[in-house]
Design an enzyme around this catalytic site. Structure first.
Site, PDB file in Angstrom:
ATOM      1  N   SER A  10       0.359  -0.933  -0.280  1.00 51.04           N
ATOM      2  CA  SER A  10       0.044   0.112  -0.279  1.00 51.04           C
ATOM      3  C   SER A  10       1.096   1.180   0.204  1.00 51.04           C
ATOM      4  CB  SER A  10      -1.372  -0.246   1.322  1.00 51.04           C
ATOM      5  OG  SER A  10       0.186   0.446   2.621  1.00 51.04           O
ATOM      6  N   GLY A  11       2.525   1.031   0.077  1.00 56.68           N
ATOM      7  CA  GLY A  11       2.737   3.039   0.478  1.00 56.68           C
ATOM      8  C   GLY A  11       3.238   2.396  -1.494  1.00 56.68           C
ATOM      9  N   TYR A  12       4.132   3.606  -1.464  1.00 56.65           N
ATOM     10  CA  TYR A  12       4.271   4.148  -2.558  1.00 56.65           C
ATOM     11  C   TYR A  12       5.455   3.482  -3.860  1.00 56.65           C
ATOM     12  CZ  TYR A  12       2.008   8.679  -2.188  1.00 56.65           C
ATOM     13  OH  TYR A  12       1.360   9.874  -1.683  1.00 56.65           O
ATOM     14  N   CYS A 150      17.729   4.503  -2.505  1.00 57.39           N
ATOM     15  CA  CYS A 150      16.916   5.272  -3.670  1.00 57.39           C
ATOM     16  C   CYS A 150      17.933   6.462  -4.065  1.00 57.39           C
ATOM     17  CB  CYS A 150      15.366   5.984  -3.611  1.00 57.39           C
ATOM     18  SG  CYS A 150      15.254   7.373  -2.632  1.00 57.39           S
ATOM     19  N   ASN A 318      13.003   8.067  -8.142  1.00 62.82           N
ATOM     20  CA  ASN A 318      12.918   7.332  -6.217  1.00 62.82           C
ATOM     21  C   ASN A 318      12.620   6.011  -6.745  1.00 62.82           C
ATOM     22  OD1 ASN A 318      11.960   9.697  -6.832  1.00 62.82           O
ATOM     23  ND2 ASN A 318      10.986   8.348  -5.248  1.00 62.82           N
TER      24      ASN A 318
END
Lengths: 350, 350, 350, 350
Positions: A10-12, A150, A318
């Site tokens: 559910s995160g980016y 990143c 990123n």
């Protein structure tokens, strides 16, 4: 078809993984977990997946994941991967972890940078730092890959060939990074609140940022001894992207051809590194804007004869080359697939 | 009331001057010139002036300006001020020039950085570099003030006290600047085209930027000899503002109190310098967002013990403290007014 | 000097009030409350106030406020003002409330739009809707002023003269609003998370937005009966500002002069309304960018003969004319000060 | 493999075409013309194509194009396509034109909206309006396709099913559009200058926008007679994307199911239309952010019972579904390929 699952979707970075995996021609996405959104369709959180997949988030149950998957991507918060990865690995699954839990080889570094004692130092030895440009052969054979940070990826890629060729003084590396808001993730913070973030530039974690440890580890390998780099990130008004500016100082007078040679000898056949150092056009040097959504890391440089300086630039997204794309690249390598499989998005202009 | 005029009022720095002068309680704006917009009301170009002034742009006729003014602000392009300033000065007017034409003391530097032979080296000697924090006494008596470059102002203010106190090695200064689009002015370029500029970070003039010459001149004075600084600007997605990050290296171990002492001893009574180094809160270090529209330069720092580095930050609005506001501050000084007159806008949040 | 206090000073409208009041020449800011930040300096939350005031937030204690103040601005959340205002009013203080708690005259509307029964219908009768352009005379004598909603202010100001002059069908008003992120306040939400908000346009509260009730109340007064307007806001990528586009339909053929006449007859001497309808230049129609930080409401229009439509535009800064600036304007009116006192910031370009 | 060429490849829509065609599995990009950039590699203008193609721009020579191509995409300025398309068509090539030169059926409309007499009214009859959702069968057989305007596509797709089902009064349609800066193209203008565009909302072409003619033509077909729509675009701070808000008024009371039924009956099997009307989640209604880089048009609605209004939303990327993606979709249809070929990018979050 390879059966894959994502824990922590559910995160980016997790969402970016889902984007890449749902369109990857050689894998079948079996399950995606989320504590918070279990039961909800993926597209409720990642609206770009509407019409792309009808999968729903499910609870974080390792046994279900194990039963369905050959491969697991863990995109859990730092310190949480460590709780599930050993179990997955014990049961023979291959794991690609996007958190920091297996990136550092020195267990003591976890205490210093992450504030906890690493419970599985054995896995630190076993895991491979998932930067294909430096560790492709180890990745091929790895059971556990730790996807680099990143900003680490950006900095290391621009520095490694230069340091390897002995062009600069490795003890005088100053990395000044500019990063978009997605780098701070989906968690709500005042720093990422639109009204506070937009139209500003905010330095943060001026010293001691966690990604320093990765840069020093990887560049340290190349020079054969420990070193200390200067590293400071800046939050800018941008969603995706990193521009890493490394101010370095040549040991001896250098020419552009020396730098081109260093980069080309290491990266010429790399599918996701582009040398961008044209001296003409608006995009004659790296700009993260160009890499949005792609797995490219663009690298360029300029020699500042006035101050005897070599300035290195690297730009990437990123969430892609800096996280999920790099994970998929590692997956392709381990799976003996063409490394570009599922990663052929060219990016946009404008 | 002091009669003032502005030559070259259609650019962004000129517009900012008009904003400040139209609300300045001690001066009367007599005339504003623009070759392109002569005859048009100021608000056609600068829409914020609608309802504020009914003045119109007029042709660039020095004699008219001379007849109406005690004081002239020239906000003409670099290389154009030089064509009118001598005439204004000969006729006894006081001149504050926002271009670069009188900033550098060494005539040879104009050849190197601006590509022309300076036709009035005598005026270079006479002109005062309009940075009140360093040259207030000279400004008081000046007939001709050269307002510093925006990125120069930011860099010099954060560096001067530190260099003066001998805290750092002046030969190892790396300035990494982030700047908003208004810094590139009103002229249309692809680099400033919204679709190209937004959502990116673009390094430009990686070496040899014109503002380097100013930084080296001013910091060189302080150390008593020539020096060479590393300087690279980056265009970011922001309208107004500069964040200048200076990576410096202490000669000897230093403590925060040493740095605070250096700044306070020089800047404690400065009306437009704020020391922002709180270690808490979202705005515990300088962020140009906070300075938009104001004449403040916010300065902060952090010591990086790991890499033996002292990182200096300064933030300002390139059009205000970096141009028109600094010009008005100089005007106030010359005119024996309270230095904050007409410059009391506190800035906004958010 | 008038002693003023602010209850609830840590939000965006509260912060804007503090910016305006700290530089207001006729009032002395005595106290600012915040439950969350009591004990912290104001600048910790509102970084623009650094160096401007050394005040600290204090606890929300009405008695202390009463003892120190002649005038209180309440910038508390909707439904919270109602808990303190009666006490302040009982003790003879003048109150300007920025919440919605006293804007609507019909108690039933609170149930419908805000979900609670209004406990003080008597105060609804007593309070004055703080839109000086419509209610200046009542504001002069008011003890309690309810500052209008930001989108309501924008819509009402563009519509009122047109409706009053009977130029359009009041039952065919479609208001399409675009608003910046500061309008959603400082509270953290996914909708205001930079990565989600930037580079998008998001319609929300498509019908039933609370500001509809205010628009219908005020325009209803003018037409002498109830009416229903269509109203839909859109969240855009901008920090401050509202552009309100009203699509309206003339009853009879109209000419530009009719519209100009309507606006000029009502607003010609208004200090904060500018008619912006030039048919030339980039800023020939209202754009909220021009109003940032100012108390202006810019109003313009265009007649669409093709579709027999009259399109009205109004632009303002939601935190200034849409909240704190309007509050200070009301304060000036009540206090018999020049209405522009403390509100003379002209705005910026660019 | 189908041999394709692009005439006019240096603009934004042209660049988007190049992105799509270089990764399209069934076509071979043979030539790309640009008057200005002939001789330069494509990536000099479109930096995302670096490493993707080594093609260079060539001069605009129809004969060369004809000799190399089966299919030509013309992405020339309005009024320029008309100069080359007849020749291409005469020689038997299939042409997909992204300009407006063949969109309108009524030659007189060119005089009114584009200011020139159309020299080839015969081709207007022959050309097909390239909106697959309405004209798929005609597109299949077309030799010349006119790709719709970006704002037209958005508006028409949200309106067509609703109008077809007779749900609303077609004489009361108000379209309020928000569009990103790439919609204004690569040509430098003050309106698209970053400092002027960012942080604002600017209404433009309030009446008489050229896209009105397309909307009226297409919706007029559906209702069987002429009609006049209200249409006003707004330039917002966004690079790519359109949100089209149509305020419409039902003839009779309607329920959500009526609207869903209208959309589903027309669009259920459309590969690039998504119905987004969830009443939950941050992306429960269309937001152009979600469509960036994709060929999707997301459509949603809400019924405003209070004002008896039906609000329709559609979101798309003006360069993809609004131009180049739609062109490729038409190409796929004509070429009997799966309609999604080369258009499978899912879009990003965030």
């Amino acid at each position: 078809m390879i059966n894959v699952s994502v824990m922590g979707g559910s995160g980016y970075a997790g969402g970016e993984l889902l984007r890449l995996l749902t369109s990857h021609p050689s894998c079948e996405l079996q399950a995606v977990t989320s504590r918070r959104y279990a039961g909800e369709p993926l597209f409720r959180v990642h609206p770009n997946l509407r019409g792309v997949t009808s999968l729903k988030f499910q609870k974080e149950d390792p046994e279900t994941i194990i039963s369905k998957s050959d491969f697991v991507f863990t995109a859990l918060p730092h310190g949480k991967s460590i709780e599930v990865v050993p179990q997955l690995a014990d049961r023979g699954l291959k794991v690609i972890d996007l958190a920091a839990d297996f990136r550092l080889k020195d267990p003591a570094a976890y205490k210093e940078y992450y504030g906890f004692s690493h419970p599985h130092p054995d896995l630190l030895e076993k895991s491979v730092y998932g930067l294909p440009e430096l560790h492709r052969n180890d990745i091929k054979k790895a059971q556990l890959v730790a996807v680099p940070g990143c900003m680490s990826t950006a900095a290391i890629l621009s520095l490694a060939p230069i340091v390897s060729d002995g062009l600069i003084d490795p003890n005088k590396i100053i990395i000044d990074t500019k990063i978009g808001s997605s780098g701070a993730g989906v968690n709500l913070t005042l720093a990422s609140h639109h009204s506070e973030r937009a139209e500003g530039v905010r330095p943060y974690k001026v010293s001691g940022h966690r990604h320093v440890a990765e840069v020093e580890q990887e560049i340290g390998y190349l020079v054969g001894k420990g070193l200390r780099v200067s590293f400071t990130p800046h939050a800018v008004n941008m969603i995706r992207g990193i521009l890493s500016t490394s101010h370095t100082f040549p040991n001896n007078p250098i020419e552009p051809r020396d730098v081109f040679k260093a980069y080309r000898s290491k990266f010429e056949s790399e599918p996701f590194v582009r040398i961008v150092s044209d001296k003409k056009g608006l995009y004659g040097l790296p700009n993260p804007k160009v890499t949005v959504g792609t797995n490219y890391c663009d690298i360029g440089f300029e020699i500042d004869a006035h101050a005897n300086r070599l300035v290195l630039f690297s730009a990437l997204d990123n969430l892609t080359k800096g996280a999920a794309g790099e994970a998929v690249q590692c997956f392709n390598i381990i799976s003996n697939l063409d490394e570009k499989t599922g990663l052929n998005f060219a990016g946009m202009h404008p």
